[in-house]
Design a protein around this motif. Structure first.
Motif, mmCIF file in Angstrom:
data_model
loop_
_atom_site.group_PDB
_atom_site.id
_atom_site.type_symbol
_atom_site.label_atom_id
_atom_site.label_comp_id
_atom_site.label_asym_id
_atom_site.label_seq_id
_atom_site.Cartn_x
_atom_site.Cartn_y
_atom_site.Cartn_z
ATOM 1 N N LYS A 153 21.094 -15.852 -14.844
ATOM 2 C CA LYS A 153 21.219 -17.221 -15.361
ATOM 3 C C LYS A 153 20.376 -18.186 -14.529
ATOM 4 O O LYS A 153 19.783 -19.120 -15.061
ATOM 5 C CB LYS A 153 22.685 -17.664 -15.336
ATOM 6 C CG LYS A 153 23.515 -17.057 -16.445
ATOM 7 C CD LYS A 153 24.930 -17.602 -16.421
ATOM 8 C CE LYS A 153 25.754 -16.987 -17.541
ATOM 9 N NZ LYS A 153 27.152 -17.449 -17.528
ATOM 10 N N GLU A 154 20.329 -17.948 -13.214
ATOM 11 C CA GLU A 154 19.551 -18.814 -12.329
ATOM 12 C C GLU A 154 18.059 -18.723 -12.658
ATOM 13 O O GLU A 154 17.351 -19.740 -12.664
ATOM 14 C CB GLU A 154 19.781 -18.425 -10.857
ATOM 15 C CG GLU A 154 21.179 -18.720 -10.329
ATOM 16 C CD GLU A 154 22.248 -17.751 -10.832
ATOM 17 O OE1 GLU A 154 21.888 -16.606 -11.193
ATOM 18 O OE2 GLU A 154 23.429 -18.145 -10.888
ATOM 19 N N GLU A 155 17.579 -17.506 -12.938
ATOM 20 C CA GLU A 155 16.161 -17.324 -13.276
ATOM 21 C C GLU A 155 15.826 -18.002 -14.602
ATOM 22 O O GLU A 155 14.777 -18.638 -14.741
ATOM 23 C CB GLU A 155 15.812 -15.831 -13.331
ATOM 24 C CG GLU A 155 15.802 -15.181 -11.948
ATOM 25 C CD GLU A 155 15.724 -13.668 -12.016
ATOM 26 O OE1 GLU A 155 15.032 -13.082 -11.164
ATOM 27 O OE2 GLU A 155 16.373 -13.066 -12.902
ATOM 28 N N ILE A 156 16.723 -17.869 -15.588
ATOM 29 C CA ILE A 156 16.524 -18.529 -16.884
ATOM 30 C C ILE A 156 16.492 -20.041 -16.688
ATOM 31 O O ILE A 156 15.643 -20.737 -17.254
ATOM 32 C CB ILE A 156 17.638 -18.135 -17.889
ATOM 33 C CG1 ILE A 156 17.564 -16.651 -18.225
ATOM 34 C CG2 ILE A 156 17.559 -18.986 -19.144
ATOM 35 C CD1 ILE A 156 16.317 -16.222 -18.957
ATOM 36 N N ILE A 186 13.160 -21.189 -15.383
ATOM 37 C CA ILE A 186 12.136 -21.190 -16.424
ATOM 38 C C ILE A 186 12.282 -22.439 -17.298
ATOM 39 O O ILE A 186 11.313 -23.141 -17.582
ATOM 40 C CB ILE A 186 12.219 -19.912 -17.297
ATOM 41 C CG1 ILE A 186 11.782 -18.694 -16.483
ATOM 42 C CG2 ILE A 186 11.344 -20.038 -18.544
ATOM 43 C CD1 ILE A 186 12.038 -17.358 -17.171
ATOM 44 N N LEU A 187 13.513 -22.719 -17.723
ATOM 45 C CA LEU A 187 13.749 -23.873 -18.594
ATOM 46 C C LEU A 187 13.512 -25.192 -17.864
ATOM 47 O O LEU A 187 13.034 -26.158 -18.461
ATOM 48 C CB LEU A 187 15.155 -23.811 -19.192
ATOM 49 C CG LEU A 187 15.414 -22.640 -20.141
ATOM 50 C CD1 LEU A 187 16.855 -22.646 -20.625
ATOM 51 C CD2 LEU A 187 14.461 -22.666 -21.329
ATOM 52 N N ASP A 188 13.821 -25.227 -16.553
ATOM 53 C CA ASP A 188 13.587 -26.452 -15.775
ATOM 54 C C ASP A 188 12.105 -26.801 -15.709
ATOM 55 O O ASP A 188 11.730 -27.971 -15.717
ATOM 56 C CB ASP A 188 14.145 -26.298 -14.353
ATOM 57 C CG ASP A 188 15.671 -26.415 -14.319
ATOM 58 O OD1 ASP A 188 16.260 -26.840 -15.333
ATOM 59 O OD2 ASP A 188 16.269 -26.056 -13.284
ATOM 60 N N VAL A 189 11.255 -25.775 -15.658
ATOM 61 C CA VAL A 189 9.805 -25.998 -15.596
ATOM 62 C C VAL A 189 9.301 -26.601 -16.906
ATOM 63 O O VAL A 189 8.367 -27.396 -16.916
ATOM 64 C CB VAL A 189 9.065 -24.666 -15.290
ATOM 65 C CG1 VAL A 189 7.565 -24.816 -15.456
ATOM 66 C CG2 VAL A 189 9.389 -24.199 -13.888
ATOM 67 N N CYS A 204 11.821 -25.888 -26.247
ATOM 68 C CA CYS A 204 12.433 -25.294 -27.449
ATOM 69 C C CYS A 204 11.968 -23.857 -27.654
ATOM 70 O O CYS A 204 12.763 -22.987 -28.018
ATOM 71 C CB CYS A 204 12.112 -26.140 -28.688
ATOM 72 S SG CYS A 204 13.038 -27.685 -28.760
ATOM 73 N N MET A 205 10.684 -23.597 -27.407
ATOM 74 C CA MET A 205 10.161 -22.247 -27.579
ATOM 75 C C MET A 205 10.875 -21.256 -26.645
ATOM 76 O O MET A 205 11.355 -20.205 -27.080
ATOM 77 C CB MET A 205 8.646 -22.220 -27.326
ATOM 78 C CG MET A 205 7.841 -22.880 -28.423
ATOM 79 S SD MET A 205 6.088 -23.045 -28.019
ATOM 80 C CE MET A 205 5.573 -21.340 -28.125
ATOM 81 N N PHE A 206 10.928 -21.586 -25.356
ATOM 82 C CA PHE A 206 11.576 -20.689 -24.396
ATOM 83 C C PHE A 206 13.073 -20.573 -24.664
ATOM 84 O O PHE A 206 13.661 -19.497 -24.514
ATOM 85 C CB PHE A 206 11.322 -21.162 -22.965
ATOM 86 C CG PHE A 206 9.969 -20.774 -22.443
ATOM 87 C CD1 PHE A 206 9.718 -19.483 -22.005
ATOM 88 C CD2 PHE A 206 8.940 -21.698 -22.414
ATOM 89 C CE1 PHE A 206 8.469 -19.117 -21.541
ATOM 90 C CE2 PHE A 206 7.682 -21.340 -21.956
ATOM 91 C CZ PHE A 206 7.436 -20.049 -21.510
#
Length: 196
Positions: A102-105, A108-111, A120-122
């Motif tokens: 969850k931390e890795e996801i 990614i979303l924070d970037v 939205c894509m990610f």
């Protein structure tokens, strides 16, 4: 060879398969340069595959794709019978996929949070479990807002399916639609031109 790519397209193979088969078959042709491919024996093809395993460490998945690209030529392009061409196939390795935490996801979303389109894509890739090719094929009408569903057309195996989207993601998608106003593709690089 003449007719190879055309036959793939006539039989409605996916773009990904067309690219893979074409590249792998071209390498097969180069390996047997100067030979008439019609007369290459199955044992020579087996030796070629073993050579790739030994020298290039190809995976069992790639091994099977390469065999399929060769079989396609003999069976579909030349119209030869299956029985005259048989090669040994590797068993697929049963490996578990790497799963992001969850931390890795979140990282990614924070970037991508500053760019609503990429966010939205990610988010869709993660939330709906889509392949990248499926994401890029989405159309605005594939999102069912009232039921929080997304329709995935002609995914793997050429099958349509529905998958659920989270409520926060649906809210972001509504905002995305207002801002970007996609016409033909859900995610467009320019109006009516899909992201590649």
């Amino acid at each position: 060879p003449p007719g190879y790519a055309e036959t793939l397209r006539q039989l409605r193979y996916s773009e990904h398969t067309v690219r893979a088969y074409t590249v792998y078959f071209r390498e097969f042709q180069q390996y047997f340069a100067g030979r008439n491919l019609r007369y290459i024996r199955p044992e020579e093809i087996n030796a070629y595959i073993v050579h790739l395993i030994d020298t290039r460490r190809i995976s069992s998945c790639q091994q099977n794709l390469r065999i399929n690209s060769i079989k396609f030529y003999f069976e579909k392009v030349l119209g030869q019978e299956r029985k005259c061409y048989e090669v040994k196939r590797a068993k697929r390795e049963r490996t578990l996929p790497d799963v992001l935490s969850k931390e890795e996801i979140k990282k990614i979303l924070d970037v991508t949070v500053t760019d609503l389109r990429f966010f939205c894509m990610f988010s869709i890739l993660y939330s709906a479990g889509l392949r990248i090719s499926e994401l890029l094929e989405l159309k605005p009408g594939d999102i069912n807002e009232s039921r929080s569903l997304i329709r995935v057309r002609q995914g793997k195996g050429k099958k349509d399916r529905y998958t659920l989207l989270s409520k926060p993601l649906m809210k972001n998608l509504k905002e995305y639609n207002k801002l970007y106003k996609p016409r033909i593709w859900l995610f467009e690089r320019r109006p009516e031109e899909p992201i590649t």
